[in-house]
Design a protein around this motif. Sequence first.
Motif, PDB file in Angstrom:
ATOM      1  N   SER A 658      24.898  38.408 -41.634  1.00  0.00           N
ATOM      2  CA  SER A 658      25.420  36.945 -40.693  1.00  0.00           C
ATOM      3  C   SER A 658      25.864  37.649 -39.457  1.00  0.00           C
ATOM      4  O   SER A 658      26.322  36.574 -38.526  1.00  0.00           O
ATOM      5  N   ALA A 659      25.826  38.792 -38.900  1.00  0.00           N
ATOM      6  CA  ALA A 659      26.424  39.188 -37.668  1.00  0.00           C
ATOM      7  C   ALA A 659      25.725  38.608 -36.433  1.00  0.00           C
ATOM      8  O   ALA A 659      24.539  38.495 -36.543  1.00  0.00           O
ATOM      9  N   ALA A 660      26.564  38.099 -35.784  1.00  0.00           N
ATOM     10  CA  ALA A 660      25.795  37.300 -34.485  1.00  0.00           C
ATOM     11  C   ALA A 660      25.494  38.392 -33.343  1.00  0.00           C
ATOM     12  O   ALA A 660      25.763  38.368 -32.288  1.00  0.00           O
ATOM     13  N   LEU A 661      24.565  39.330 -33.701  1.00  0.00           N
ATOM     14  CA  LEU A 661      24.072  40.396 -32.670  1.00  0.00           C
ATOM     15  C   LEU A 661      22.789  39.850 -32.208  1.00  0.00           C
ATOM     16  O   LEU A 661      21.933  39.181 -32.970  1.00  0.00           O
ATOM     17  N   PRO A 662      22.547  40.250 -30.832  1.00  0.00           N
ATOM     18  CA  PRO A 662      21.261  40.115 -30.315  1.00  0.00           C
ATOM     19  C   PRO A 662      20.117  40.732 -30.719  1.00  0.00           C
ATOM     20  O   PRO A 662      18.941  40.258 -30.473  1.00  0.00           O
ATOM     21  N   GLU A 663      20.163  41.726 -31.423  1.00  0.00           N
ATOM     22  CA  GLU A 663      19.276  42.367 -32.279  1.00  0.00           C
ATOM     23  C   GLU A 663      19.642  42.845 -33.555  1.00  0.00           C
ATOM     24  O   GLU A 663      20.850  43.006 -33.815  1.00  0.00           O
ATOM     25  N   PRO A 664      18.887  43.249 -34.546  1.00  0.00           N
ATOM     26  CA  PRO A 664      19.326  43.889 -35.981  1.00  0.00           C
ATOM     27  C   PRO A 664      20.236  44.818 -35.778  1.00  0.00           C
ATOM     28  O   PRO A 664      20.036  45.966 -34.911  1.00  0.00           O
ATOM     29  N   SER A 665      21.197  44.935 -36.599  1.00  0.00           N
ATOM     30  CA  SER A 665      22.024  46.352 -36.653  1.00  0.00           C
ATOM     31  C   SER A 665      21.325  47.381 -37.087  1.00  0.00           C
ATOM     32  O   SER A 665      21.771  48.836 -36.956  1.00  0.00           O
ATOM     33  N   ALA A 666      20.194  47.292 -37.760  1.00  0.00           N
ATOM     34  CA  ALA A 666      19.289  48.557 -37.935  1.00  0.00           C
ATOM     35  C   ALA A 666      18.932  49.550 -36.557  1.00  0.00           C
ATOM     36  O   ALA A 666      18.641  50.578 -36.727  1.00  0.00           O
ATOM     37  N   ALA A 667      19.071  48.589 -35.393  1.00  0.00           N
ATOM     38  CA  ALA A 667      18.679  49.229 -34.210  1.00  0.00           C
ATOM     39  C   ALA A 667      19.857  50.506 -33.762  1.00  0.00           C
ATOM     40  O   ALA A 667      19.508  51.397 -33.202  1.00  0.00           O
ATOM     41  N   TRP A 668      21.159  50.375 -34.589  1.00  0.00           N
ATOM     42  CA  TRP A 668      21.994  51.403 -34.627  1.00  0.00           C
ATOM     43  C   TRP A 668      22.102  52.287 -35.679  1.00  0.00           C
ATOM     44  O   TRP A 668      23.326  52.703 -35.906  1.00  0.00           O
ATOM     45  N   GLY A 669      21.221  52.315 -36.512  1.00  0.00           N
ATOM     46  CA  GLY A 669      21.204  52.878 -37.647  1.00  0.00           C
ATOM     47  C   GLY A 669      21.943  52.345 -38.864  1.00  0.00           C
ATOM     48  O   GLY A 669      22.495  52.829 -39.836  1.00  0.00           O
ATOM     49  N   LEU A 670      22.220  50.874 -38.765  1.00  0.00           N
ATOM     50  CA  LEU A 670      23.158  50.259 -39.823  1.00  0.00           C
ATOM     51  C   LEU A 670      22.346  49.183 -40.192  1.00  0.00           C
ATOM     52  O   LEU A 670      22.642  47.918 -40.275  1.00  0.00           O
ATOM     53  N   ARG A 671      21.258  49.453 -41.161  1.00  0.00           N
ATOM     54  CA  ARG A 671      20.273  48.715 -41.654  1.00  0.00           C
ATOM     55  C   ARG A 671      20.925  47.535 -42.712  1.00  0.00           C
ATOM     56  O   ARG A 671      20.413  46.514 -42.984  1.00  0.00           O
ATOM     57  N   ASP A 672      21.622  48.460 -43.723  1.00  0.00           N
ATOM     58  CA  ASP A 672      22.403  47.704 -44.919  1.00  0.00           C
ATOM     59  C   ASP A 672      23.587  48.364 -45.112  1.00  0.00           C
ATOM     60  O   ASP A 672      24.046  49.264 -44.719  1.00  0.00           O
ATOM     61  N   GLU A 673      24.021  47.767 -46.169  1.00  0.00           N
ATOM     62  CA  GLU A 673      25.540  48.200 -46.631  1.00  0.00           C
ATOM     63  C   GLU A 673      25.603  49.698 -46.907  1.00  0.00           C
ATOM     64  O   GLU A 673      26.548  50.462 -46.785  1.00  0.00           O
ATOM     65  N   VAL A 674      24.385  50.445 -47.413  1.00  0.00           N
ATOM     66  CA  VAL A 674      24.344  51.715 -47.908  1.00  0.00           C
ATOM     67  C   VAL A 674      24.540  52.602 -46.608  1.00  0.00           C
ATOM     68  O   VAL A 674      25.247  53.587 -46.541  1.00  0.00           O
ATOM     69  N   ALA A 675      23.794  52.174 -45.692  1.00  0.00           N
ATOM     70  CA  ALA A 675      23.714  52.911 -44.557  1.00  0.00           C
ATOM     71  C   ALA A 675      25.072  52.801 -43.756  1.00  0.00           C
ATOM     72  O   ALA A 675      25.368  53.999 -43.064  1.00  0.00           O
ATOM     73  N   LEU A 676      25.721  51.668 -43.558  1.00  0.00           N
ATOM     74  CA  LEU A 676      26.984  51.620 -42.996  1.00  0.00           C
ATOM     75  C   LEU A 676      28.138  52.424 -43.649  1.00  0.00           C
ATOM     76  O   LEU A 676      28.925  53.077 -43.235  1.00  0.00           O
ATOM     77  N   LEU A 677      28.186  52.069 -45.027  1.00  0.00           N
ATOM     78  CA  LEU A 677      29.253  52.943 -45.806  1.00  0.00           C
ATOM     79  C   LEU A 677      28.814  54.187 -46.083  1.00  0.00           C
ATOM     80  O   LEU A 677      29.697  55.007 -46.618  1.00  0.00           O
ATOM     81  N   GLY A 678      27.592  54.629 -45.885  1.00  0.00           N
ATOM     82  CA  GLY A 678      27.125  55.961 -45.707  1.00  0.00           C
ATOM     83  C   GLY A 678      27.909  56.863 -45.050  1.00  0.00           C
ATOM     84  O   GLY A 678      27.885  57.992 -45.104  1.00  0.00           O
ATOM     85  N   SER A 679      28.418  56.437 -44.176  1.00  0.00           N
ATOM     86  CA  SER A 679      29.359  57.275 -43.011  1.00  0.00           C
ATOM     87  C   SER A 679      30.672  57.596 -43.472  1.00  0.00           C
ATOM     88  O   SER A 679      31.339  58.625 -42.733  1.00  0.00           O
ATOM     89  N   VAL A 680      31.135  57.162 -44.515  1.00  0.00           N
ATOM     90  CA  VAL A 680      32.286  57.503 -45.373  1.00  0.00           C
ATOM     91  C   VAL A 680      32.390  58.857 -45.673  1.00  0.00           C
ATOM     92  O   VAL A 680      31.336  59.252 -46.389  1.00  0.00           O
ATOM     93  N   ILE A 681      33.301  59.636 -45.352  1.00  0.00           N
ATOM     94  CA  ILE A 681      33.505  61.101 -45.637  1.00  0.00           C
ATOM     95  C   ILE A 681      34.832  61.442 -46.358  1.00  0.00           C
ATOM     96  O   ILE A 681      34.822  62.271 -46.964  1.00  0.00           O
ATOM     97  N   ALA A 682      35.539  60.424 -46.500  1.00  0.00           N
ATOM     98  CA  ALA A 682      36.974  60.849 -47.180  1.00  0.00           C
ATOM     99  C   ALA A 682      37.748  59.588 -47.419  1.00  0.00           C
ATOM    100  O   ALA A 682      37.468  58.575 -46.519  1.00  0.00           O
ATOM    101  N   GLY A 683      38.329  59.433 -48.568  1.00  0.00           N
ATOM    102  CA  GLY A 683      39.212  58.235 -49.032  1.00  0.00           C
ATOM    103  C   GLY A 683      41.006  58.846 -48.883  1.00  0.00           C
ATOM    104  O   GLY A 683      41.039  60.114 -48.488  1.00  0.00           O
ATOM    105  N   PRO A 684      41.509  58.231 -49.283  1.00  0.00           N
ATOM    106  CA  PRO A 684      43.111  58.420 -49.089  1.00  0.00           C
ATOM    107  C   PRO A 684      43.529  59.815 -49.635  1.00  0.00           C
ATOM    108  O   PRO A 684      44.196  60.479 -49.137  1.00  0.00           O
ATOM    109  N   LYS A 685      43.055  60.110 -50.894  1.00  0.00           N
ATOM    110  CA  LYS A 685      43.438  61.189 -51.347  1.00  0.00           C
ATOM    111  C   LYS A 685      42.836  62.589 -50.754  1.00  0.00           C
ATOM    112  O   LYS A 685      43.668  63.460 -50.644  1.00  0.00           O
TER     113      LYS A 685
END
Length: 829
Positions: A658-685
């Motif tokens: 639903s993001a109101a971007l002028p082009e798909p977020s895939a243009a920035w390597g963020l095509r879906d939730e797995v690609a976006l959350l795939g950038s996570v490298i550490a949690g609180p612990k």
Amino acid sequence: MLMIASGFAALGYQIVWTQQATVWLGHESSAVLAVVGSFFAGLALGAVALGRRAETSTHPGRWYAVCEAVIGIWGLALVWAMPQAGRALMLITGDDPSAAWQAAVAFGGTLVLLLPATAAMGATLPALERALARGARRGDSLALLYAGNTLGAVLGVLAAAFWLVPTHGLSATAALCAALNLLCAVAAPWLLGRDAPRAASDAAATPSRQPLVLLAATGLLGIGYEVLVVRVLRQVSENTVYTFAMLLAVYLVGTAWGAAAYQRWRVGRPDATQTTGVLLMALAITALCGTASLWAAGTLKSALLATTGAGMAAAIAAEAVLAAAAFGVPTVVMGALFSHLATQAVAQGQGFGRALAVNTLGAAMAPLVFGVVLAPAVGHKLALLVVVVGYVLLALRVMRPAGPVGIAVAAGVLALVTPPLAFIDIPEGGRIISHRDGTLGAVSVVEDAHGVARLHIDNRQQEGSSATAYADARQALVPVLLHPAPRQALFLGLGTGVTARAAALDAQLHVQVVELVPEVIDASALFADVLGHDTSARLQVIAGDARRHVGTTGQRYDVIVSDNFHPARSGSASLYTVEHFRAVRARLAPGGLFCQWLPLHQLDLPTLRSIVAAFVEAEPEGLAVLATLSLDTPVVGLISRPGSGPIDIATVGERLRSAALPEPSAAWGLRDEVALLGSVIAGPKALARLSAGAEPNRDDRPVVAYRAPRVTYSPDSHPRDRLLALLGELQVHPAEVLSADAATSTRLVAYWQARDRFLAAGRDVQPTRDVQRMLAQVREPLLEVLRISPEFSPAAEPLRHMAAALARLDAPAARALEDEIARLQGTGR
């Protein structure tokens, strides 16, 4: 010993107060100008108001003891009061002040805050000079007194910057200085207890005003020369806390040496007028030569480092040599000239207090006149030559014009035949697009032969380029897309503006960005078209300090993003403290998100741990992400979402769609939730384990400001090695950061493993244009990554590009590679 201890404490305070003022002024250059100006103004007021009484008293030792006690008591009071006063001054300044109001509060507020101590300092030297005279001819010991006090100042600068503050912090350093003052106060009655009878030479029948006029003018010009040389040399130095300390120490060593030399040289030379003329002309000549040396500063530094090799000690020594070339001889003459003029003023009945007052009053005006007004208006070269001509005009008052006029002519020739004193590294085939000298730095935009434009501050600090749009945009979109429905965003730091403009691509988001350096705001306009979209309607740029804005604005934001400030550069370390992270958290709206980007290519791992420790103390439930998969310029993001709990992966997917971007977020390597959350490298612990045992960076314990320069001066490893070492220490568990079903969690774990394997595989790859040689290096490692996670497109895309290039050389091999990629990705779900 009293004068050495007093000088040690005074300059120790100056180092501490400058660091503390940086917190609310936002930049070390601003803090230096404000503290130096206020320091000298306080000395002047104290010398004129109290110095005369002290030096005419029959008990000058008591005056000295009282003044030292006042300094010590106020120094201790400021240990508690300085942070409180800094916050009050931030509120008085406001989040969007005019330049005039900001300057008035910076200088006026600092002056009032430091005045009790600095005024008492202004009376100590006159009292001590009178106490040591013991009825002899006044002024005989003045040069030696000044030399000893300045030598103590040198020791104070070096000890505070290289040992006390890094090891014990600001409060402990200030407390030690206060203890020295109180020790001097206690010792003074025993060392200076005998009454000082009034000397017959205390009053002169026909006192001359000339020494006082010259003292005021030379105070202005001498500190003006210091301010300008420091501004120029920070363009070729690393511009760290150690740089400023070394430059100041060299300046003080020269003046101490000059005062001591004058004490011996003056014997048998009764012609005061001739001596004044000779010293003024010598100062004009040496200042001209010191200015001329600056054009060779870059070449000299390179030659020194090529001879001595790499290392922090070698780099700091090279900066000291540059300072000696510009400061060495001129400051020796300055020390001798001050001693001579002050001695003459005392001999003529003007008094040392008055002499010191007019000299320091002139010095107090120098930061404003030369640093704020003249240098930005006419440039460093002409401003420095104004100093030279100023000395020439003073010399004309006391001697025949032939010599001074010759120096003025030489200065004019230098002005005509030399380029500006602006150090700008231009790549082969490149060009300068813009350059402006500002109060806080020299800002330039340089384009290389390929048309890539880069923005620099002081020729050292790169603020982004037109070729890094992908990485810069991700630093906006990753945090913005992790928030379910942001409407107001704040960005701390502008740079080229690409990151803030990328956030403003979201048609539903209003973006504010705060930038301290006005010239950066102007230069960012040259990068306005990098993203190809006009975002000006949703972007508001505020000229101001990030910490002050966060601390004073009443607005709350859904998303706050802090730029990847170079931690070793002026003032940046104060944006990585516990206090700042807590202030940012207070500015978040309910459900808000804060992201602090960290340039791992400019950080060693111990410094990173101190920043993470500060972040974890302010936000125990944070997580960490990678901005991109770059091995050369890795950037780590620390993200806090106070009170929001684990990230709901379904909400993230809906946000992406639903993001109101002028082009798909895939243009920035963020095509879906797995690609976006795939950038996570550490949690609180994992973050808590990473920072365990590290000292958190605080306003009072600025460990980052003093530790980060070490990797700047002498890198201990390559950025890619630091990144892989960091990833080896971190673990992320889906349940700790996500709310997702088992199947999605399994996909994410595979994605994270593939990402780490991808980065490890790329560490030793040797780039080549020969596609077959390149495939020989990466084919199997990248296919192995796809076997772990077929969704990991960063491994598939380069293989497809190489298959297309290979088709022209070996079509069957290219088809086989394409088939293998398709087979692996076809089994991805």
